[in-house]
Design a protein around this motif. Structure first.
Motif, PDB file in Angstrom:
ATOM      1  N   ARG A 114       0.211 -10.983   0.068  1.00  0.00           N
ATOM      2  CA  ARG A 114      -1.065 -11.135  -0.654  1.00  0.00           C
ATOM      3  C   ARG A 114      -1.661  -9.786  -1.020  1.00  0.00           C
ATOM      4  NH1 ARG A 114      -3.068 -14.332  -3.787  1.00  0.00           N
ATOM      5  NH2 ARG A 114      -5.215 -13.770  -3.303  1.00  0.00           N
ATOM      6  N   LEU A 115      -1.520  -8.797  -0.140  1.00  0.00           N
ATOM      7  CA  LEU A 115      -2.077  -7.470  -0.417  1.00  0.00           C
ATOM      8  C   LEU A 115      -1.647  -7.001  -1.792  1.00  0.00           C
ATOM      9  CD1 LEU A 115      -1.583  -5.331   2.828  1.00  0.00           C
ATOM     10  CD2 LEU A 115      -3.642  -6.452   2.024  1.00  0.00           C
ATOM     11  N   PHE A 116      -0.360  -7.182  -2.056  1.00  0.00           N
ATOM     12  CA  PHE A 116       0.170  -6.720  -3.340  1.00  0.00           C
ATOM     13  C   PHE A 116      -0.464  -7.478  -4.504  1.00  0.00           C
ATOM     14  CE2 PHE A 116       3.562  -3.689  -2.603  1.00  0.00           C
ATOM     15  CZ  PHE A 116       3.839  -3.843  -1.253  1.00  0.00           C
ATOM     16  N   GLU A 117      -0.528  -8.786  -4.361  1.00  0.00           N
ATOM     17  CA  GLU A 117      -1.058  -9.595  -5.461  1.00  0.00           C
ATOM     18  C   GLU A 117      -2.520  -9.253  -5.739  1.00  0.00           C
ATOM     19  OE1 GLU A 117       0.760 -12.194  -7.165  1.00  0.00           O
ATOM     20  OE2 GLU A 117       2.417 -11.161  -6.186  1.00  0.00           O
ATOM     21  N   VAL A 118      -3.286  -9.149  -4.677  1.00  0.00           N
ATOM     22  CA  VAL A 118      -4.710  -8.877  -4.813  1.00  0.00           C
ATOM     23  C   VAL A 118      -4.937  -7.481  -5.396  1.00  0.00           C
ATOM     24  CG1 VAL A 118      -6.736  -8.386  -3.407  1.00  0.00           C
ATOM     25  CG2 VAL A 118      -5.495 -10.479  -3.054  1.00  0.00           C
ATOM     26  N   ALA A 119      -4.141  -6.504  -4.921  1.00  0.00           N
ATOM     27  CA  ALA A 119      -4.277  -5.139  -5.414  1.00  0.00           C
ATOM     28  C   ALA A 119      -3.929  -5.056  -6.893  1.00  0.00           C
ATOM     29  CB  ALA A 119      -3.371  -4.208  -4.609  1.00  0.00           C
ATOM     30  N   ARG A 120      -2.891  -5.773  -7.266  1.00  0.00           N
ATOM     31  CA  ARG A 120      -2.470  -5.726  -8.670  1.00  0.00           C
ATOM     32  C   ARG A 120      -3.549  -6.314  -9.565  1.00  0.00           C
ATOM     33  NH1 ARG A 120       2.796  -8.555 -11.410  1.00  0.00           N
ATOM     34  NH2 ARG A 120       1.843 -10.435 -10.568  1.00  0.00           N
ATOM     35  N   ASP A 121      -4.066  -7.478  -9.185  1.00  0.00           N
ATOM     36  CA  ASP A 121      -5.137  -8.096  -9.972  1.00  0.00           C
ATOM     37  C   ASP A 121      -6.299  -7.123 -10.135  1.00  0.00           C
ATOM     38  OD1 ASP A 121      -4.900 -11.570  -8.769  1.00  0.00           O
ATOM     39  OD2 ASP A 121      -3.876 -10.490 -10.384  1.00  0.00           O
ATOM     40  N   HIS A 122      -6.669  -6.472  -9.040  1.00  0.00           N
ATOM     41  CA  HIS A 122      -7.826  -5.585  -9.083  1.00  0.00           C
ATOM     42  C   HIS A 122      -7.592  -4.407 -10.023  1.00  0.00           C
ATOM     43  CE1 HIS A 122     -11.291  -3.310  -7.506  1.00  0.00           C
ATOM     44  NE2 HIS A 122     -10.498  -2.255  -7.631  1.00  0.00           N
ATOM     45  N   LEU A 123      -6.442  -3.762  -9.877  1.00  0.00           N
ATOM     46  CA  LEU A 123      -6.173  -2.594 -10.716  1.00  0.00           C
ATOM     47  C   LEU A 123      -6.134  -2.970 -12.197  1.00  0.00           C
ATOM     48  CD1 LEU A 123      -3.526  -0.600  -8.651  1.00  0.00           C
ATOM     49  CD2 LEU A 123      -5.934  -0.091  -8.983  1.00  0.00           C
ATOM     50  N   HIS A 124      -5.576  -4.131 -12.478  1.00  0.00           N
ATOM     51  CA  HIS A 124      -5.528  -4.552 -13.874  1.00  0.00           C
ATOM     52  C   HIS A 124      -6.919  -4.792 -14.421  1.00  0.00           C
ATOM     53  CE1 HIS A 124      -1.063  -5.933 -13.751  1.00  0.00           C
ATOM     54  NE2 HIS A 124      -1.210  -4.641 -13.798  1.00  0.00           N
ATOM     55  N   GLN A 125      -7.778  -5.359 -13.589  1.00  0.00           N
ATOM     56  CA  GLN A 125      -9.103  -5.693 -14.092  1.00  0.00           C
ATOM     57  C   GLN A 125      -9.974  -4.465 -14.286  1.00  0.00           C
ATOM     58  OE1 GLN A 125     -10.199  -8.866 -11.337  1.00  0.00           O
ATOM     59  NE2 GLN A 125      -9.654 -10.371 -12.878  1.00  0.00           N
ATOM     60  N   THR A 126      -9.594  -3.334 -13.714  1.00  0.00           N
ATOM     61  CA  THR A 126     -10.356  -2.117 -14.009  1.00  0.00           C
ATOM     62  C   THR A 126     -10.099  -1.680 -15.440  1.00  0.00           C
ATOM     63  OG1 THR A 126      -8.575  -0.625 -13.360  1.00  0.00           O
ATOM     64  CG2 THR A 126     -10.137  -1.268 -11.642  1.00  0.00           C
ATOM     65  N   GLY A 127      -8.991  -2.166 -16.005  1.00  0.00           N
ATOM     66  CA  GLY A 127      -8.659  -1.796 -17.369  1.00  0.00           C
ATOM     67  C   GLY A 127      -7.953  -0.465 -17.469  1.00  0.00           C
ATOM     68  N   MET A 128      -7.790   0.216 -16.362  1.00  0.00           N
ATOM     69  CA  MET A 128      -7.236   1.567 -16.449  1.00  0.00           C
ATOM     70  C   MET A 128      -5.778   1.643 -16.038  1.00  0.00           C
ATOM     71  SD  MET A 128     -10.325   3.958 -15.112  1.00  0.00           S
ATOM     72  CE  MET A 128     -10.381   3.323 -13.451  1.00  0.00           C
ATOM     73  N   TYR A 129      -5.333   0.614 -15.350  1.00  0.00           N
ATOM     74  CA  TYR A 129      -3.982   0.709 -14.795  1.00  0.00           C
ATOM     75  C   TYR A 129      -3.144  -0.482 -15.186  1.00  0.00           C
ATOM     76  CZ  TYR A 129      -6.398   3.963 -11.707  1.00  0.00           C
ATOM     77  OH  TYR A 129      -7.154   4.991 -11.206  1.00  0.00           O
ATOM     78  N   LYS A 130      -1.831  -0.283 -15.159  1.00  0.00           N
ATOM     79  CA  LYS A 130      -0.954  -1.428 -15.144  1.00  0.00           C
ATOM     80  C   LYS A 130       0.066  -1.211 -14.031  1.00  0.00           C
ATOM     81  CE  LYS A 130       2.145   0.083 -18.836  1.00  0.00           C
ATOM     82  NZ  LYS A 130       1.431   1.231 -19.390  1.00  0.00           N
ATOM     83  N   VAL A 131       0.152  -2.203 -13.191  1.00  0.00           N
ATOM     84  CA  VAL A 131       1.030  -2.089 -12.032  1.00  0.00           C
ATOM     85  C   VAL A 131       2.443  -2.468 -12.446  1.00  0.00           C
ATOM     86  CG1 VAL A 131       1.482  -2.952  -9.711  1.00  0.00           C
ATOM     87  CG2 VAL A 131      -0.869  -2.616 -10.483  1.00  0.00           C
ATOM     88  N   ILE A 132       3.352  -1.530 -12.278  1.00  0.00           N
ATOM     89  CA  ILE A 132       4.714  -1.786 -12.746  1.00  0.00           C
ATOM     90  C   ILE A 132       5.687  -2.071 -11.606  1.00  0.00           C
ATOM     91  CG2 ILE A 132       4.445  -0.454 -14.863  1.00  0.00           C
ATOM     92  CD1 ILE A 132       5.913   1.839 -13.501  1.00  0.00           C
TER      93      ILE A 132
END
Lengths: 323, 320
Positions: free
Chosen positions: A109-127
């Motif tokens: 879950r840590l990964f999923e939650v972190a990815r969602d968060h970073l994407h929603q900042t608009g600044m990152y894309k988790v690859i």
């Protein structure tokens, strides 16, 4: 549901792919596919593109007429320049270090939650995501052999298309500090950068040449607290982690991460590089709990992937016999 | 006076008789009638239990599935019960809860979720009824179904093969009387018990949501297994209700030591916001939701302004 906006037209100064066919299109940074945008909600215009990767590309609360395709920034319509933010998002790989003794749904879950968060900042894309189980020489109590922990993580990640396990740390001759693991994976990442983008809809989608991928340490917010423990971390390492790499800390009950940051000069200085993520689903699930339940013969189904449970039973791990 | 050497047996005995006497040597001894009671308990089948969970399951989550696992571990651990089956009974569409999607989908998701379970299954009876069915009636339906099938000598209820003392006793019994095993009529019918979280227990207090007689029958005739984090609050709630207090022996509170707050509401909210629900629901359920685009702001608006079926029914009956 598509919007034919009179405001968004050929003369609006937006990239061609935005107004194509009278509907909104957008690019999913992960699949590199151009998708039509779906508008959800009455008050909030959230555009959800590419269901597979669940990218939220803009999150705006505005009347429809003022809708502007710009990620996570409220703006008025016409007259404001829309930067090509989609393509200039910083690529990020998340690295999670830990015992993973055993790996649980919470870790995943840590990964999923972190990815969602970073994407929603608009600044990152988790690859990508990396799980790096700790070396046996860490000598933590009840730590089962690294090859088991790696195998269990691999089983858990069988169905994940973006997270993988890397046994490098566990295969070293001795335990190594987290910062060294970060350095290793970062150099590996730079070495494996793709040279060109695949065939896409025009050059507008190619990776900006200056977008170097960043490697961020993914952890629970409780790790921030351990920075305060004397002699557990080297000061220089803490600085390097938050300065050169960055952290994504997922909050856990009982921890107030903002407190830990404000209590440390170094963390305060680089707090822009420490992303605090709130996990809406409070989950106290821990490997410790799993080990205890297993040793008492209780069920752990639905707390970790079935394949991992099967592995544990087959290899008689965590039965409570002292090792 | 019989001395029991097996420590585990001693525990069961103290549970059964509750009265302990010691002779000069400090060995626990029992009066004859208590010994008989104990022997009967050891030799008879433990009460077989079927766990029934009613609810919206909108959608089903890992937390729902955990309820079953926790309840089974607990009930089996008391030594008095043996959980043989778990049943998920999704509520019918006529319940009219806000955001409730079609029963058809909810049933399929529950089936996907329990695909890999050896003992938990889905029952569609409740969801197929035209009108909303009170929980008591669902319990009754399942209990009657069990009674009907237990008259049939060919029992096909799934039994969990659990090694241990029970099987040893069973093997010893075979020496004494093969006949007993061939006469299922003498065996007790499994008992259906309602499995729930603390929210259901506390919903007993919501006016007009439950009929008072229903609550009494549920805890009196069937029994409740309630998985709760805040055990103290639940105990207090039971204490403050005469009906529940009277049948408190039939209400089992199981402590959920780790918070596992995966509610369906949060899942639906996450889906509306494009957030990941991976590892919160079984993968098959997640894929099904994605494929059929089940939850959206529109689906959440379903039944808005409509009165919940039990409230409607109970208020109407109160006014009639």
């Amino acid at each position: 549901m598509f919007v034919n906006g009179p405001i968004m037209g050929k003369g609006s100064g937006l990239p061609w792919w935005v107004w194509c066919c009278g509907s909104y299109l957008d690019l999913c940074p992960l699949s590199r596919k151009v998708n039509k945008i779906k508008f959800l909600g009455k008050e909030t215009r959230e555009s959800l593109c590419c269901r597979k990767h669940r990218q939220i590309l803009c999150h705006i609360a505005l009347p429809l007429e003022h809708l502007l395709l710009e990620d996570s920034r409220v703006a008025t319509a016409v007259g404001v320049e829309v930067p090509d933010k989609m393509k200039s998002r910083i690529p990020v790989v998340l690295l999670a270090c830990g015992s993973f003794n055993p790996i649980t749904n919470m870790h995943l879950r840590l990964f999923e939650v972190a990815r969602d968060h970073l994407h929603q900042t608009g600044m990152y894309k988790v690859i990508g995501g990396i799980i790096s189980p700790v070396n046996d020489n860490y000598r933590k109590k009840d730590l089962v052999a690294a090859h088991h922990r790696v195998a269990m993580a691999r089983l858990a990640l069988q169905t994940s298309d973006w997270i993988r396990v890397d046994p490098w740390e566990s295969e070293q001759a001795q335990w190594m500090e987290t910062v060294k693991v970060l350095r290793h994976h970062h150099s590996e990442l730079l070495r494996s950068l793709p040279q060109t983008e695949g065939p896409d809809h025009g050059r507008a989608h190619s990776l900006a040449p200056t977008a170097v991928p960043e490697l961020k340490l993914l952890c629970g917010a409780d790790i921030l607290k351990t920075f305060q423990t004397p002699n557990l971390w080297k000061e220089a390492h803490i600085q390097e982690i938050v300065e050169k790499f960055g952290m994504v800390c997922v909050s856990r009950t009982g921890h107030n991460p903002k407190e830990y940051i404000s209590g440390s000069a170094i963390l305060q200085r680089y707090q822009h590089n420490i992303h605090l993520v709130r996990e809406p689903v409070q989950n106290e699930l821990s490997s410790t709990y799993i080990r205890r339940a297993l040793s008492q013969g209780q069920s752990v189904k639905y707390l970790l992937p079935d394949a991992v449970i099967t592995y544990i039973k087959e290899h008689n791990l965590y039965t409570g016999d002292s090792s | 006076m019989v001395k029991f050497r097996n420590a585990g047996d001693k525990e069961k005995i103290s549970q059964a008789s509750g009265e302990e006497k010691y002779n000069e040597q400090g060995v626990r001894v029992f009066h004859l009638d208590q010994q008989l009671q104990v022997l009967t308990m050891e030799n008879s089948e433990k009460t077989e239990v079927v766990l029934l969970a009613c609810g919206s399951f909108n959608p089903i989550t890992n937390m729902h599935l955990r309820l079953f696992e926790l309840a089974k571990d607990y009930m089996n651990g008391t030594g008095k019960y043996r959980v043989i089956k778990g049943v998920i009974s999704p509520v019918g569409d006529a319940y009219k809860k806000k955001g409730l999607i079609s029963a058809h989908h909810r049933v399929i998701m529950a089936e996907l979720a329990t695909k890999n379970s050896e003992w938990v299954e889905v029952d569609t009876w409740e969801s197929l009824q035209k009108d909303w069915v009170e929980t008591l009636k669902v319990l009754r339906h399942h209990q009657e179904k069990l009674e009907a099938s237990s008259c049939d000598p060919q029992q096909d209820s799934p039994r969990l093969e659990r090694p241990g003392r029970k099987r040893k006793w069973a093997e010893q019994r075979q020496d004494f009387g093969q006949k007993e095993l061939l006469e299922p009529k003498t065996k007790d019918v499994p008992k259906v018990k309602l499995l729930c979280g603390a929210d259901l227990l506390e919903s007993f207090g919501v006016p007009n949501l439950w009929k008072r007689e229903d609550i009494t029958r549920i805890v009196g005739d069937y029994g409740l297994i309630c998985i709760t984090r805040a055990g103290n609050d639940a105990e207090k709630f039971i204490y403050e209700s005469d009906a529940l207090w009277k049948h408190r022996n039939n209400i089992h509170l199981v402590n959920e030591w780790i918070t596992n707050d995966i509610s369906s509401t949060k899942i639906r909210r996450a889906l509306r916001r494009g957030q990941s629900i991976r590892y919160l629901v079984p993968d098959l359920v997640r894929e099904y939701i994605e494929k059929h685009d089940l939850y959206s702001p529109e689906s959440e608006e379903r039944n808005v302004g409509v009165v919940l079926a039990p409230l409607q029914k109970n208020t109407a009956e109160a006014n009639s």
